[in-house]
Design an enzyme around this catalytic site. Structure first.
Site, short mmCIF file in Angstrom:
data_model
loop_
_atom_site.label_atom_id
_atom_site.label_comp_id
_atom_site.label_asym_id
_atom_site.label_seq_id
_atom_site.Cartn_x
_atom_site.Cartn_y
_atom_site.Cartn_z
CG ASN A 96 5.93 66.45 28.18
OD1 ASN A 96 6.23 66.05 29.65
ND2 ASN A 96 7.13 66.91 27.81
CG HIS A 180 12.88 61.48 33.06
ND1 HIS A 180 12.49 61.36 34.51
CD2 HIS A 180 12.54 61.98 31.80
CE1 HIS A 180 11.60 62.70 33.58
NE2 HIS A 180 11.62 62.74 32.21
#
Length: 205
Positions: A96, A180
């Site tokens: 991130n 994901h």
């Protein structure tokens, strides 16, 4: 993959720890927090099940939160170390940071501080290698990737290969966001992590 978690909702850490000779604390982001799935479907829970079924003396504490950055991980780590007293810590963070374009020097500093804190608590540290797409250009992407090699070498810790290396290239194993891993991918990740992590935690012989 971790670079997508800008919109992730934070999930409280879940502990599956029992009593065993070793305890692995997974400090991670959406890739370890079963993003978009039930908690029991995620690779961390599946890995604990494998070890319990095989009577491997390793408990797992899942302290992964979707959307987590190295800033957040560093802030949470002292309490997690005190609360769980892990023998090993897997740091699965940084994706991130990369997606948000955080300075690489800050990323390296945070990783280094987390490693230092974990070592000070007598935990063995495993650093998860991370990868990001080239959103910010090749130079930044290369610097980001090199940061994990550098920190691992400087701090003398094991750099665990990126566990989505092949899975991310298979659309059938990814969620609709193409970022994901889906439920079908989780057992594969768990098996790969079992093969990779178990010899790093259990003593030889």
């Amino acid at each position: 993959m971790p670079w997508s978690a800008l919109s992730d909702q934070g999930q409280p850490p879940s502990s599956q720890a029992d009593t065993a000779a070793y305890r692995l604390l997974v400090l991670g982001d959406s890739l370890s927090a079963a993003y978009g799935l039930k908690q029991h479907q995620g690779w961390v829970s599946l890995l604990q099940n494998i070890w319990r079924d095989d009577k491997v003396p390793i408990d797992v504490v899942n302290a992964a939160i979707s959307g987590e950055t190295t800033d957040g991980g560093l802030a949470r780590l002292p309490r997690l170390l005190e609360q769980h007293n892990p023998s090993h810590v897997l740091i699965e963070l940084g994706g991130n940071d990369g997606l948000q374009g955080h300075p690489v020097d800050k990323l390296k500093a945070n990783l280094t501080q987390m490693i230092t804190l974990a070592k000070a608590s007598d935990a063995t540290v495993l650093l998860q290698d991370m990868q990001i797409p080239t959103n910010y250009g090749k130079r930044y992407t290369d610097m980001f990737s090199q940061a994990f090699d550098d920190v691992a070498a400087e701090q003398n810790v094991v750099l665990v290969p990126f566990f989505l290396e092949s899975i991310a290239l298979d659309p059938s194993l990814m969620q609709r966001d193409k970022i994901h891993p889906n439920a079908d991918a989780q057992p594969q990740i768990a098996e790969w992590m079992n093969t990779t992590l178990k010899p790093l935690i259990l003593p030889a012989g």
